[in-house]
Write a protein that holds these residues in place. Structure first.
Motif, mmCIF file in Angstrom:
data_model
loop_
_atom_site.group_PDB
_atom_site.id
_atom_site.type_symbol
_atom_site.label_atom_id
_atom_site.label_comp_id
_atom_site.label_asym_id
_atom_site.label_seq_id
_atom_site.Cartn_x
_atom_site.Cartn_y
_atom_site.Cartn_z
ATOM 1 N N GLY A 282 0.736 -1.110 0.284
ATOM 2 C CA GLY A 282 0.014 -0.039 -0.011
ATOM 3 C C GLY A 282 0.841 1.278 -0.094
ATOM 4 N N ILE A 283 1.939 1.351 -0.640
ATOM 5 C CA ILE A 283 2.987 2.343 -0.707
ATOM 6 C C ILE A 283 2.226 3.548 -1.306
ATOM 7 C CG2 ILE A 283 4.962 3.327 -1.480
ATOM 8 C CD1 ILE A 283 5.307 1.123 0.500
ATOM 9 N N MET A 284 1.494 3.499 -2.180
ATOM 10 C CA MET A 284 0.697 4.751 -2.847
ATOM 11 C C MET A 284 -0.203 5.294 -1.612
ATOM 12 S SD MET A 284 -1.427 5.462 -6.346
ATOM 13 C CE MET A 284 -0.065 5.396 -7.463
ATOM 14 N N GLN A 285 -0.848 4.496 -1.160
ATOM 15 C CA GLN A 285 -1.950 4.983 -0.215
ATOM 16 C C GLN A 285 -1.085 5.929 0.847
ATOM 17 O OE1 GLN A 285 -2.206 1.828 -1.382
ATOM 18 N NE2 GLN A 285 -4.176 1.003 -1.067
ATOM 19 N N LEU A 286 0.025 5.182 1.291
ATOM 20 C CA LEU A 286 0.702 5.721 2.389
ATOM 21 C C LEU A 286 1.403 7.159 2.099
ATOM 22 C CD1 LEU A 286 2.484 2.546 3.897
ATOM 23 C CD2 LEU A 286 0.574 3.905 5.068
ATOM 24 N N TRP A 287 1.981 7.083 0.818
ATOM 25 C CA TRP A 287 2.731 8.244 0.127
ATOM 26 C C TRP A 287 1.390 9.276 -0.027
ATOM 27 C CZ3 TRP A 287 2.079 9.745 -5.228
ATOM 28 C CH2 TRP A 287 2.928 11.030 -5.594
ATOM 29 N N LEU A 288 0.208 8.983 -0.594
ATOM 30 C CA LEU A 288 -0.688 10.048 -0.568
ATOM 31 C C LEU A 288 -1.111 10.943 0.685
ATOM 32 C CD1 LEU A 288 -2.854 8.435 -3.409
ATOM 33 C CD2 LEU A 288 -1.255 10.275 -3.904
ATOM 34 N N LYS A 289 -1.237 9.906 1.485
ATOM 35 C CA LYS A 289 -1.475 10.245 2.828
ATOM 36 C C LYS A 289 -0.549 11.361 3.527
ATOM 37 C CE LYS A 289 -4.322 9.678 6.755
ATOM 38 N NZ LYS A 289 -5.429 10.018 7.124
ATOM 39 N N SER A 290 0.821 11.137 3.371
ATOM 40 C CA SER A 290 1.826 11.903 3.906
ATOM 41 C C SER A 290 1.972 13.226 3.196
ATOM 42 C CB SER A 290 3.286 11.060 3.368
ATOM 43 O OG SER A 290 3.640 11.062 2.115
ATOM 44 N N THR A 291 1.432 13.352 1.989
ATOM 45 C CA THR A 291 1.573 14.438 1.269
ATOM 46 C C THR A 291 0.573 15.492 1.818
ATOM 47 O OG1 THR A 291 -0.102 13.922 -0.434
ATOM 48 C CG2 THR A 291 2.221 13.424 -0.950
ATOM 49 N N LYS A 292 -0.361 15.186 2.357
ATOM 50 C CA LYS A 292 -1.577 15.960 3.033
ATOM 51 C C LYS A 292 -2.323 16.946 2.031
ATOM 52 C CE LYS A 292 0.622 15.860 7.533
ATOM 53 N NZ LYS A 292 1.081 16.677 8.675
ATOM 54 N N ASP A 293 -2.256 16.572 0.614
ATOM 55 C CA ASP A 293 -2.687 17.127 -0.450
ATOM 56 C C ASP A 293 -4.022 16.598 -0.920
ATOM 57 O OD1 ASP A 293 -0.727 19.114 -0.198
ATOM 58 O OD2 ASP A 293 0.500 18.270 -1.803
ATOM 59 N N PHE A 294 -4.620 15.373 -0.411
ATOM 60 C CA PHE A 294 -5.328 14.629 -0.923
ATOM 61 C C PHE A 294 -6.573 14.127 0.241
ATOM 62 C CE2 PHE A 294 -1.789 13.782 -3.437
ATOM 63 C CZ PHE A 294 -2.255 14.085 -4.803
ATOM 64 N N SER A 295 -7.772 14.305 -0.051
ATOM 65 C CA SER A 295 -8.754 13.927 0.630
ATOM 66 C C SER A 295 -8.834 12.548 1.135
ATOM 67 C CB SER A 295 -10.166 14.183 -0.009
ATOM 68 O OG SER A 295 -10.471 13.417 -0.991
ATOM 69 N N ILE A 296 -9.440 12.063 2.048
ATOM 70 C CA ILE A 296 -9.737 10.661 2.463
ATOM 71 C C ILE A 296 -10.221 9.811 1.264
ATOM 72 C CG2 ILE A 296 -10.818 8.847 3.805
ATOM 73 C CD1 ILE A 296 -8.601 10.255 5.456
ATOM 74 N N GLU A 297 -11.256 10.143 0.613
ATOM 75 C CA GLU A 297 -11.763 9.654 -0.537
ATOM 76 C C GLU A 297 -10.710 9.337 -1.712
ATOM 77 O OE1 GLU A 297 -12.935 12.170 0.934
ATOM 78 O OE2 GLU A 297 -15.375 11.722 1.346
ATOM 79 N N GLN A 298 -9.824 10.491 -1.976
ATOM 80 C CA GLN A 298 -8.857 10.582 -3.007
ATOM 81 C C GLN A 298 -7.833 9.541 -2.614
ATOM 82 O OE1 GLN A 298 -8.194 14.522 -3.401
ATOM 83 N NE2 GLN A 298 -8.784 14.710 -5.422
ATOM 84 N N VAL A 299 -7.390 9.567 -1.267
ATOM 85 C CA VAL A 299 -6.427 8.473 -0.879
ATOM 86 C C VAL A 299 -6.783 6.843 -1.087
ATOM 87 C CG1 VAL A 299 -5.113 7.689 1.100
ATOM 88 C CG2 VAL A 299 -5.355 10.127 0.729
ATOM 89 N N ASN A 300 -8.128 7.004 -1.122
ATOM 90 C CA ASN A 300 -8.754 5.477 -1.481
ATOM 91 C C ASN A 300 -8.857 5.030 -2.872
ATOM 92 O OD1 ASN A 300 -9.228 3.750 1.230
ATOM 93 N ND2 ASN A 300 -10.048 5.758 1.759
ATOM 94 N N TYR A 301 -9.392 6.335 -3.705
ATOM 95 C CA TYR A 301 -9.668 5.937 -4.985
ATOM 96 C C TYR A 301 -8.665 6.047 -5.994
ATOM 97 C CZ TYR A 301 -14.696 7.423 -3.913
ATOM 98 O OH TYR A 301 -15.826 7.248 -3.429
ATOM 99 N N ILE A 302 -7.622 6.848 -5.804
ATOM 100 C CA ILE A 302 -6.492 6.932 -6.717
ATOM 101 C C ILE A 302 -5.413 5.895 -6.805
ATOM 102 C CG2 ILE A 302 -4.186 8.104 -7.119
ATOM 103 C CD1 ILE A 302 -5.464 10.704 -5.888
ATOM 104 N N PRO A 303 -5.032 4.998 -5.686
ATOM 105 C CA PRO A 303 -4.376 3.835 -5.889
ATOM 106 C C PRO A 303 -4.991 2.446 -6.665
ATOM 107 C CG PRO A 303 -4.312 4.733 -3.558
ATOM 108 C CD PRO A 303 -5.408 5.325 -4.416
#
Length: 475
Positions: A282-303
């Motif tokens: 789940g590296i993409m989820q963790l990376w997106l979360k760490s940037t703080k530029d994406f919403s919870i929905e986006q952190v789940n959808y984008i990967p």
């Protein structure tokens, strides 16, 4: 009509020569393939939901600290590792039509239990037992597919099977985003808790469907929808098996450990499976979360794009491996290069877009699940029990490496760069190349010693008619 026939051959191989066999294959596709795909889909749904829950509020609600998420993953794979060979050996004695649905039901109830946990250690206990029962699915189904399908049929079916697991990962992300948006707080449950409840409600009817409809193996099936003639045909249409299901004992250890198949395919799958690390951790989820530029929905959808890439690659390369059965090794070479490229991009990504590209590209590595197991199934058809143990060993030893590889190189505290992990990815890609070429050399040596005309492609079926394939151990 000639063009349509050629198109049919490319898409779904040469049709069986008789109407009876065509009807049999259609039934097997419907009852075997539909159940194993549904089971693997929900297997990945129940497995990948933890990463989605973690970035959707579970981290804060349960007080996760440091590398606890990675520790849970490691514990899961500890149970998964321990369950590989026992689950496959159990199916040598207990009918798969019973054992596979029962294990599906067991991990479904464990998934439900995760919804009501209050501490990370509770999830650790649950995930260990969930890993043990989930171990029955992947290698068990690989053995089942090798029991029902001919060498030129198995790659496509394995591709569809493994793609269903990736679809489960994709659906988990989409579902968690929708649940967080619509059910967060409903009936006093956080959105991430609802994810586990809904996953269980999906798992339950699939397990029941398996108990009612799964047909076992060709030699043991009692399915009412197969006539006596079809049961006989299901056995006769496949290469002869000299050591049938249930032949265990000390001789099995000798047949496995003293053959090159066990050593080569275990190393091959250790290398190949551990090039999936960006995706499976789940590296993409963790990376997106760490940037703080994406919403919870986006952190789940984008990967879900990673799983989408995996599905496309799995289907394309699975089809290729059936079209050219003598050159399944091509896929190993390709995956070694894509692993090295994704690792190099992650190591020195010039832009955010380059990092996206590296993580999505890594989804291609999932296609190894299809081709490497089809390759092993094809070469060890003469001994059911040995084939079962080799397939289980492949996954068992890859899980053993995963236990420490994930903690050392891909843990949450190393975000957002995973410098050591990027180097490990490139190193494993190089190792995969060596293992692929080594396995190819051993296959060619076996074929020369057995006098297989023209290799395993084309003329191999005629060779099987003349020779008992059960003596493949002598190589």
């Amino acid at each position: 009509m000639g063009l349509l026939h050629k198109l049919r051959v490319v898409v779904w191989d040469e049709p069986p020569p008789t109407k009876a066999e065509r009807r049999l294959v259609q039934k097997v596709d419907f009852f075997v393939l539909t159940y194993v795909c549904l089971m693997y889909w929900v297997n990945y749904l129940d497995r990948s939901n933890l990463n989605n829950a973690y970035v959707s509020g579970a981290r804060e609600d349960l007080g996760f600290k440091g590398t606890q998420l990675n520790q849970i993953t490691t514990i899961f794979y500890g149970g998964y590792l321990l369950g590989q060979i026992p689950n496959n050996l159990i199916m040598q004695k207990v009918p798969p039509r019973i054992w596979l649905p029962v294990t599906c039901l067991a991990w479904g109830f464990l998934t439900l239990g995760t919804a009501f946990t209050h501490h990370p250690w509770e999830i650790m206990v649950i995930r260990f037992f969930q890993g043990f029962f989930e171990a029955s699915c992947f290698v068990g189904v690989q053995w089942i597919l090798g029991s029902w399908y001919r060498p030129e049929e198995i790659g496509k079916r394995t591709a569809i099977f493994t793609s269903s697991g990736l679809a489960g990962s994709m659906f988990s992300g989409l579902m968690q985003g929708a649940i967080y948006k619509n059910l967060n707080g409903a009936s006093g449950l956080a959105g991430w808790r609802w994810l586990f409840v809904i996953d269980f409600l999906i798992t339950l009817p699939i397990a029941v469907y398996g108990l009612l409809c799964f047909p076992d193996t060709p030699t043991s099936t009692r399915a009412r929808y197969l006539s006596h003639e079809e049961r006989v045909l299901a056995v006769e249409r496949l290469p002869e098996v000299s050591r049938k299901r249930g032949v265990l004992g000390f001789s099995l250890i000798k047949r496995v450990v003293l053959s090159w198949h066990w050593w080569a395919f275990v190393l091959l799958w250790v290398a190949c499976s551990n090039t999936e690390m960006y995706s499976s951790n789940g590296i993409m989820q963790l990376w997106l979360k760490s940037t703080k530029d994406f919403s919870i929905e986006q952190v789940n959808y984008i990967p879900t794009a990673v799983s989408g890439m995996g599905i496309v690659a799995t289907l394309v390369l699975g089809w290729y491996s059936d079209w050219n059965t003598s050159r399944r090794w091509h896929v190993g070479v390709l995956l070694s290069f894509t692993a090295i490229i994704s690792g190099a991009l992650m190591l020195s990504a010039p832009t955010r877009a380059a990092r996206f590209a590296a993580l999505i590209l890594n989804g291609i590595q999932y296609s190894g699940q299809t081709v490497m197991f089809a390759w092993a199934n094809d070469l060890i058809r003469g001994d059911d029990a040995k084939r079962s143990v080799v397939l289980a060993s492949m996954n068992m030893f890859s899980a053993a490496v995963y236990l420490f590889w994930s903690l050392l190189f891909y843990n949450a505290t190393q975000a957002p760069d995973w410098y050591e992990g990027n180097i490990a990815m490139m190193t494993m890609g190089g190792f995969l190349l060596l293992c692929t070429l080594g396995t190819l050399m051993l296959q060619k040596r076996q074929e020369r010693s057995e006098g297989v005309p023209g290799g395993r492609h084309g003329s191999y079926d005629q060779y099987l008619e003349k020779k008992d394939v059960g003596d493949d151990d002598k190589a």
